[in-house]
Design a protein around this motif. Structure first.
Motif, PDB file in Angstrom:
ATOM      1  N   THR A   1      16.312 -15.345  11.045  1.00 39.42           N
ATOM      2  CA  THR A   1      16.940 -16.334   9.753  1.00 39.42           C
ATOM      3  C   THR A   1      15.589 -16.771   9.149  1.00 39.42           C
ATOM      4  OG1 THR A   1      18.594 -16.969  11.470  1.00 39.42           O
ATOM      5  CG2 THR A   1      18.328 -18.212   9.339  1.00 39.42           C
ATOM      6  N   HIS A   2      15.809 -16.605   7.690  1.00 41.14           N
ATOM      7  CA  HIS A   2      14.807 -16.805   6.924  1.00 41.14           C
ATOM      8  C   HIS A   2      15.129 -16.854   5.472  1.00 41.14           C
ATOM      9  CE1 HIS A   2      10.933 -15.890   4.736  1.00 41.14           C
ATOM     10  NE2 HIS A   2      10.479 -16.776   5.594  1.00 41.14           N
ATOM     11  N   GLY A   3      14.589 -17.556   4.513  1.00 38.63           N
ATOM     12  CA  GLY A   3      15.060 -17.714   3.292  1.00 38.63           C
ATOM     13  C   GLY A   3      13.929 -16.930   2.383  1.00 38.63           C
ATOM     14  N   CYS A   4      14.417 -16.317   1.065  1.00 33.15           N
ATOM     15  CA  CYS A   4      13.395 -15.668   0.551  1.00 33.15           C
ATOM     16  C   CYS A   4      12.775 -16.498  -0.573  1.00 33.15           C
ATOM     17  CB  CYS A   4      14.225 -14.237  -0.276  1.00 33.15           C
ATOM     18  SG  CYS A   4      15.195 -14.791  -1.541  1.00 33.15           S
ATOM     19  N   HIS A   5      13.511 -17.774  -0.858  1.00 34.08           N
ATOM     20  CA  HIS A   5      12.958 -18.424  -1.614  1.00 34.08           C
ATOM     21  C   HIS A   5      13.129 -20.145  -1.445  1.00 34.08           C
ATOM     22  CE1 HIS A   5      16.588 -20.077  -3.808  1.00 34.08           C
ATOM     23  NE2 HIS A   5      16.864 -18.854  -3.758  1.00 34.08           N
ATOM     24  N   ARG A   6      12.618 -21.032  -1.395  1.00 30.97           N
ATOM     25  CA  ARG A   6      12.974 -22.452  -1.206  1.00 30.97           C
ATOM     26  C   ARG A   6      13.971 -22.966  -1.712  1.00 30.97           C
ATOM     27  NH1 ARG A   6       7.367 -23.248  -2.424  1.00 30.97           N
ATOM     28  NH2 ARG A   6       6.294 -22.499  -0.342  1.00 30.97           N
ATOM     29  N   GLY A   7      15.016 -23.596  -1.083  1.00 30.72           N
ATOM     30  CA  GLY A   7      16.371 -23.802  -1.699  1.00 30.72           C
ATOM     31  C   GLY A   7      17.539 -22.844  -1.413  1.00 30.72           C
ATOM     32  N   CYS A   8      17.038 -21.775  -0.561  1.00 39.33           N
ATOM     33  CA  CYS A   8      18.098 -20.971  -0.137  1.00 39.33           C
ATOM     34  C   CYS A   8      18.694 -21.556   0.948  1.00 39.33           C
ATOM     35  CB  CYS A   8      17.744 -19.803   0.279  1.00 39.33           C
ATOM     36  SG  CYS A   8      18.857 -18.515   1.196  1.00 39.33           S
ATOM     37  N   VAL A   9      20.131 -22.064   1.288  1.00 40.06           N
ATOM     38  CA  VAL A   9      20.538 -22.548   2.528  1.00 40.06           C
ATOM     39  C   VAL A   9      21.354 -21.459   3.376  1.00 40.06           C
ATOM     40  CG1 VAL A   9      21.028 -24.692   1.580  1.00 40.06           C
ATOM     41  CG2 VAL A   9      22.704 -23.058   1.368  1.00 40.06           C
ATOM     42  N   ILE A  10      21.528 -20.099   2.601  1.00 43.31           N
ATOM     43  CA  ILE A  10      22.104 -19.301   3.683  1.00 43.31           C
ATOM     44  C   ILE A  10      21.053 -18.408   4.570  1.00 43.31           C
ATOM     45  CG2 ILE A  10      23.400 -16.901   3.657  1.00 43.31           C
ATOM     46  CD1 ILE A  10      24.548 -17.611   0.773  1.00 43.31           C
ATOM     47  N   GLN A  11      19.808 -18.232   3.980  1.00 45.97           N
ATOM     48  CA  GLN A  11      18.926 -17.481   4.820  1.00 45.97           C
ATOM     49  C   GLN A  11      19.240 -16.004   5.427  1.00 45.97           C
ATOM     50  OE1 GLN A  11      16.567 -20.282   6.880  1.00 45.97           O
ATOM     51  NE2 GLN A  11      16.200 -21.563   5.057  1.00 45.97           N
ATOM     52  N   CYS A  12      19.549 -15.285   4.655  1.00 44.25           N
ATOM     53  CA  CYS A  12      19.953 -13.944   5.141  1.00 44.25           C
ATOM     54  C   CYS A  12      18.927 -13.062   5.711  1.00 44.25           C
ATOM     55  CB  CYS A  12      20.830 -13.085   4.223  1.00 44.25           C
ATOM     56  SG  CYS A  12      19.829 -12.346   2.775  1.00 44.25           S
ATOM     57  N   SER A  13      17.480 -13.434   5.383  1.00 47.15           N
ATOM     58  CA  SER A  13      16.540 -12.723   5.556  1.00 47.15           C
ATOM     59  C   SER A  13      15.885 -12.937   6.972  1.00 47.15           C
ATOM     60  CB  SER A  13      15.442 -12.856   4.517  1.00 47.15           C
ATOM     61  OG  SER A  13      14.388 -11.780   4.542  1.00 47.15           O
ATOM     62  N   GLY A  14      14.783 -12.468   7.293  1.00 49.77           N
ATOM     63  CA  GLY A  14      14.281 -12.605   8.633  1.00 49.77           C
ATOM     64  C   GLY A  14      12.810 -11.969   8.583  1.00 49.77           C
TER      65      GLY A  14
ATOM     66  N   GLY B   1      17.566 -19.352  -7.152  1.00 50.04           N
ATOM     67  CA  GLY B   1      16.317 -18.407  -7.249  1.00 50.04           C
ATOM     68  C   GLY B   1      16.150 -17.271  -7.518  1.00 50.04           C
ATOM     69  N   ARG B   2      17.363 -16.613  -8.196  1.00 49.61           N
ATOM     70  CA  ARG B   2      17.229 -15.293  -8.781  1.00 49.61           C
ATOM     71  C   ARG B   2      16.518 -14.916 -10.015  1.00 49.61           C
ATOM     72  NH1 ARG B   2      18.296 -12.208  -4.328  1.00 49.61           N
ATOM     73  NH2 ARG B   2      18.281 -10.283  -5.540  1.00 49.61           N
ATOM     74  N   LEU B   3      15.567 -14.139 -10.134  1.00 48.85           N
ATOM     75  CA  LEU B   3      14.917 -13.875 -11.390  1.00 48.85           C
ATOM     76  C   LEU B   3      15.586 -12.545 -11.828  1.00 48.85           C
ATOM     77  CD1 LEU B   3      12.304 -14.917 -13.020  1.00 48.85           C
ATOM     78  CD2 LEU B   3      11.181 -12.848 -11.705  1.00 48.85           C
TER      79      LEU B   3
ATOM     80  N   MET C   1      22.099 -17.668  -9.418  1.00 44.49           N
ATOM     81  CA  MET C   1      22.692 -17.901  -8.088  1.00 44.49           C
ATOM     82  C   MET C   1      22.359 -16.370  -7.166  1.00 44.49           C
ATOM     83  SD  MET C   1      23.944 -20.873  -7.155  1.00 44.49           S
ATOM     84  CE  MET C   1      24.237 -22.329  -8.149  1.00 44.49           C
ATOM     85  N   CYS C   2      22.188 -16.539  -6.097  1.00 40.96           N
ATOM     86  CA  CYS C   2      22.275 -15.404  -5.211  1.00 40.96           C
ATOM     87  C   CYS C   2      23.557 -14.901  -5.061  1.00 40.96           C
ATOM     88  CB  CYS C   2      21.646 -15.683  -3.842  1.00 40.96           C
ATOM     89  SG  CYS C   2      21.862 -14.509  -2.633  1.00 40.96           S
ATOM     90  N   LEU C   3      23.988 -13.632  -5.262  1.00 39.16           N
ATOM     91  CA  LEU C   3      25.303 -13.036  -5.192  1.00 39.16           C
ATOM     92  C   LEU C   3      26.095 -13.342  -3.798  1.00 39.16           C
ATOM     93  CD1 LEU C   3      25.147  -9.535  -6.928  1.00 39.16           C
ATOM     94  CD2 LEU C   3      26.735 -11.488  -7.499  1.00 39.16           C
TER      95      LEU C   3
HETATM   96  S1  SF4 Z   1      20.861 -15.554   0.818  1.00 40.86           S
HETATM   97 FE1  SF4 Z   1      19.320 -14.142   1.228  1.00 40.86          FE
HETATM   98  S2  SF4 Z   1      18.892 -12.832  -0.746  1.00 40.86           S
HETATM   99 FE2  SF4 Z   1      20.200 -14.895  -1.130  1.00 40.86          FE
HETATM  100  S3  SF4 Z   1      18.454 -16.306  -1.721  1.00 40.86           S
HETATM  101 FE3  SF4 Z   1      18.714 -16.486   0.453  1.00 40.86          FE
HETATM  102  S4  SF4 Z   1      17.445 -15.131   1.517  1.00 40.86           S
HETATM  103 FE4  SF4 Z   1      17.472 -14.608  -0.672  1.00 40.86          FE
END
Ligand code: SF4
Lengths: 218, 578
Positions: free
Chosen positions: B293-306, B71-73, B487-489
């Motif tokens: 733990t929170h995703g910045c878009h749907r479909g993120c499985v890492i969820q580095c946000s909060g 989901g990167r734009l 892809m998210c880096l």
């Molecule tokens: S890992 Fe973090 S920056 Fe990357 S898509 Fe998920 S929440 Fe967004």
């Protein structure tokens, strides 16, 4: 065996209590800012961690992927020697380029070649000494109980700050509290100003049930 | 994604939309799309805020599919901050929705002849552009609240705050997250000022009635995606560290390494570091009923946000990232997470890059505008940016301008863009990337730590002195390629350590497009993007002399390692020799 550090003339206040297993998170300010332990110094990082602290070698190799000795990234923990008064910081693998760069023996280690821990042949005095340990991120929960159970030394001001900032829930969850081996009540203890004029506290925390270092991650 | 929409804001009679086939840009996505369009179509000497500049918005190659992390734009233009080509990317929902709408790129061109403010609505039926002057000088949170009343909650929004309308050089473009908060920003390089110069306040993306983009080989794609997700979940960084603590997990580590730039790069260690750490942040978030733990878009499985709440449990902002916590924290001598969170909210609301904004405040502190550590003063200064006062406009134009106006010698910028949170003296390799990237100082320009697996440039001998230059080159190539996939880096760790996860990524690309994709193809893509960017910059007047760090990095040794930056000019000049 000689004593490499002059012991502090004033003995630390000995504080001991028992908390539920999940209570380890309350100690994270002490664990990440660093605490002191007495150890045999002059040995390698690996010997200190596995031989003396009893941390499984496999865990050390695979889980503690980032470590610093006196701010210098460690690559070879078998040959890097720990001196009296050293600070050893331990971390899991870190994200990003810098995480990869600081990783032990990592592919990007040349990026920080100038600050890496170098092997040094100068004689290192073996003996009993003091090492400051810092635990970061997931290692706080995994290794914190081990060190807290063995007993750590922290400054009295840091201990007081921790207890003052801990919520009622934590305070009431602590049991079997003792100060210098005499039973005590924690809330009253904090209010009594017991830490005033003291430099150090030897803190021992037992966990109920005991917290083991996870093996699933190995 | 078979079409490109061009919106000419300067057309006689008002904005004009033209939709064409992708044509010569077929097969490109994300940064590859934005940079190649800008390099091909924009005059390199164009004024960044003028009619000749274009703002290209492009989802990644796999955006809008059922694939994880796609989901990167990307947003590209000639940057008003740096004068170079610029690609700035963000998460949020916009990329997925735009891709499902079938647009490989939306290109904003020209310049309106009136000072009307426009909003662009894109759905399956087409593109509608309307004047909406009621949004004038509103900041991002109130703008989104107002637009939600009109367009509802099942869309993605891209907006600029007051900073973008004022064309401040650090202005960002906000993309809404799954909760429709304007928290994900194309932050770097002043892309929001370019959107403001085009007179566009908001883009509303509505994919109602549309499905996920279908892969050419659905079964292979599903299988590759499953393996890719497994790889991310089992890796300690992407499966444990980032989800638990976010990127701010780096504070303690950088501080311990003596690479945490403190009080405008005067020291590498901050005594208040542990109070700002990701560990402390996560604990506070959980305690206050937020989320670690929170995703910045749907479909993120890492969820580095909060989600960061105040002491009363009320939402303040999303979990500030490491670079934000640093720029507003240690860089300014502030060790209070609540202050950092408040500043993060203000940045998001006004619509400015958190790195350049924080670095500008630290530079102003160095000039004595307010003292280091002045929490209330820092908040007041960012509020000035929101009010558009003369001081606020200076600060909102970033660290380089702020340093010039206040006569500061130590200004940490390359090509006028502020350095992020990693001091290049102890970690010299990152300084090579800061100095030579096409984008101005940017840690994410050389972030894709998978070069060993990609074998970009062959096997590097890390023990050779030129290893740092080679590694930086390879990192920049790999990053340009990953930035093009959408892809998210943060996937980079898992693909670096786990060959099967990298293979899964190649299989996702291959099965989606019905081609066979190899590591060499990825490298070729990265080189193509970088070559186009370098060529644009050269034509815009950039030379080797611009590929340098500020002088103080060469002359002022930093505690605790007492190192200066030691990579020679000749070595820096060889980064792009391939
Ligand atoms: S890992 Fe973090 S920056 Fe990357 S898509 Fe998920 S929440 Fe967004």
């Amino acid at each position: 065996m000689t004593h490499a550090t002059e012991p502090d003339s004033s003995p630390p206040l000995r504080l001991r209590f028992r908390v539920p297993a999940e209570g380890v998170v309350a100690f994270s300010p002490l664990l990440q800012a660093g605490f002191f332990v007495t150890a045999r110094v002059g040995c390698s990082v690996k010997t200190l961690l596995s031989g003396q602290f009893g941390i499984d070698e496999e865990y050390v190799t695979r889980r503690i992927t980032t470590m610093f000795l006196d701010s210098k990234p460690v690559d070879k923990m078998e040959s890097t020697l720990v001196r009296d008064g050293a600070t050893l910081a331990l971390s899991c693998a870190m994200p990003g380029l810098v995480g990869a760069t600081l990783r032990r023996g990592g592919f990007y280690a040349p990026f920080r070649a100038g600050i890496s821990c170098k092997e040094d042949d100068s004689p290192t005095r073996a003996g009993i000494g003091t090492v400051r340990i810092k635990l970061f991120n997931l290692l706080m929960g995994e290794l914190g109980p081990l060190f807290l159970g063995r007993g750590i030394i922290v400054t009295a001001s840091a201990m007081e700050e921790l207890l003052l900032s801990s919520g009622d829930l934590f305070m009431t969850s602590c049991s079997e509290v003792s100060v210098d081996a005499a039973p005590a009540e924690l809330t009253a203890l904090v209010k009594s100003g017991i830490f005033k004029g003291r430099k150090k506290v030897r803190l021992t925390v037992l966990f109920d049930p005991p917290v083991e270092i996870p093996e699933d991650d190995l | 994604m078979e079409k490109i929409a061009r919106i000419n804001m300067g057309a006689a009679g008002g904005p004009e939309v033209t939709v064409t086939e992708v044509g010569e840009y077929a097969g490109l996505g994300g940064r590859a799309m934005t940079s190649i369009i800008i390099a091909t179509e924009v005059h390199p000497l164009a004024h960044p805020l003028g009619a000749e500049n274009k703002l290209v918005i492009a989802p990644g190659m796999l955006s809008g599919t059922a694939g994880a992390m796609t989901g990167r734009l990307s947003v590209g233009c000639k940057s008003p901050l740096t004068g170079t080509i610029k690609e700035s990317n963000a998460g949020g929902q916009a990329a997925q929705v735009m891709a499902r709408l079938g647009y490989a790129a939306v290109i904003l061109e020209g310049k309106p002849t009136t000072d009307d403010l426009y909003k662009i609505h894109i759905n399956k039926d087409g593109i509608t552009i309307t004047v909406d002057n009621s949004l004038r000088l509103m900041d991002n949170y109130p703008v989104i609240a107002k637009l939600r009343g009109e367009y509802g909650d099942k869309v993605a929004y891209m907006t600029i705050g007051s900073a973008g309308e004022r064309k401040l050089l650090t202005a960002s473009i906000a993309c809404t997250d799954p909760e429709l908060r304007p928290t994900r920003h194309c932050g770097r390089g002043g892309v929001g000022a370019v959107m403001g110069a085009k007179g566009i306040k908001a883009i509303i993306l509505d994919d109602a009635g549309l499905k996920m983009r279908p892969p050419k080989d659905p079964e292979r794609y599903r299988d590759a995606n499953r393996k890719f997700v497994e790889g991310l979940r089992k890796h300690p960084v992407t499966g444990e560290g980032l989800p638990a603590y976010g990127t701010n997990i780096l504070t303690n580590i950088l501080n311990e390494a003596g690479g945490y730039p403190t009080r405008n790069f005067k020291s590498g260690v901050y005594e208040g570091g542990s109070k700002l750490s990701g560990e402390a942040q996560a604990e506070l978030e959980i305690k206050r009923g937020g989320k670690a733990t929170h995703g910045c878009h749907r479909g993120c499985v890492i969820q580095c946000s909060g989600i960061y709440n105040d002491a009363q449990g009320n939402y303040v902002t999303k979990q500030p990232e490491y670079e934000t916590v640093w720029s507003h924290g240690g860089h300014c001598g502030i060790d209070d997470l609540d202050t950092v969170a408040r500043l993060d909210y203000l940045d998001d609301n006004i619509g400015v890059d958190t790195i350049d904004m924080g670095v500008a405040i630290g530079v102003a502190m160095d000039a004595g505008v307010i003292p280091f550590g002045d929490k209330e003063g820092a908040i007041r200064l960012v509020e000035e940016v929101g009010k558009g006062t003369p001081l606020g406009r200076i600060l909102g134009c970033g660290a380089a301008i702020t340093g010039k106006v206040f006569g500061v010698e130590r200004v940490p910028v390359v090509k006028d863009q502020a350095l992020p949170a990693y001091d290049p003296r102890p970690i010299q390799g990152i300084g090579v990337t800061y100095a030579t990237t096409t984008q101005g100082a940017d840690h994410t320009a050389g972030y894709a730590i998978a070069t060993n697996i990609l074998k970009v440039g062959g096997d590097v001998d890390p023990l050779k002195t030129e290893g740092q230059v080679e590694l930086s080159r390879n990192l920049q190539i790999a990053t340009a390629a990953i930035d093009s996939t959408g892809m998210c880096l943060f996937i980079a760790f898992a693909i670096m350590d786990q060959p099967e996860t990298f293979q899964a990524l190649l299989d996702m690309l291959g099965s989606f497009y019905g081609i066979t994709m190899t590591g060499d193809d990825v490298v070729a893509l990265g080189k193509k993007v970088l070559s186009a960017e370098r060529d644009f910059n050269k034509r815009a007047g950039f030379t080797a002399a611009h590929d340098r760090l500020p002088r103080f990095f060469y002359t002022e040794a930093i505690e605790p390692h007492n190192q200066v930056f030691g990579i020679t000019d000749e070595e820096l000049d060889s980064v792009f020799n391939w």
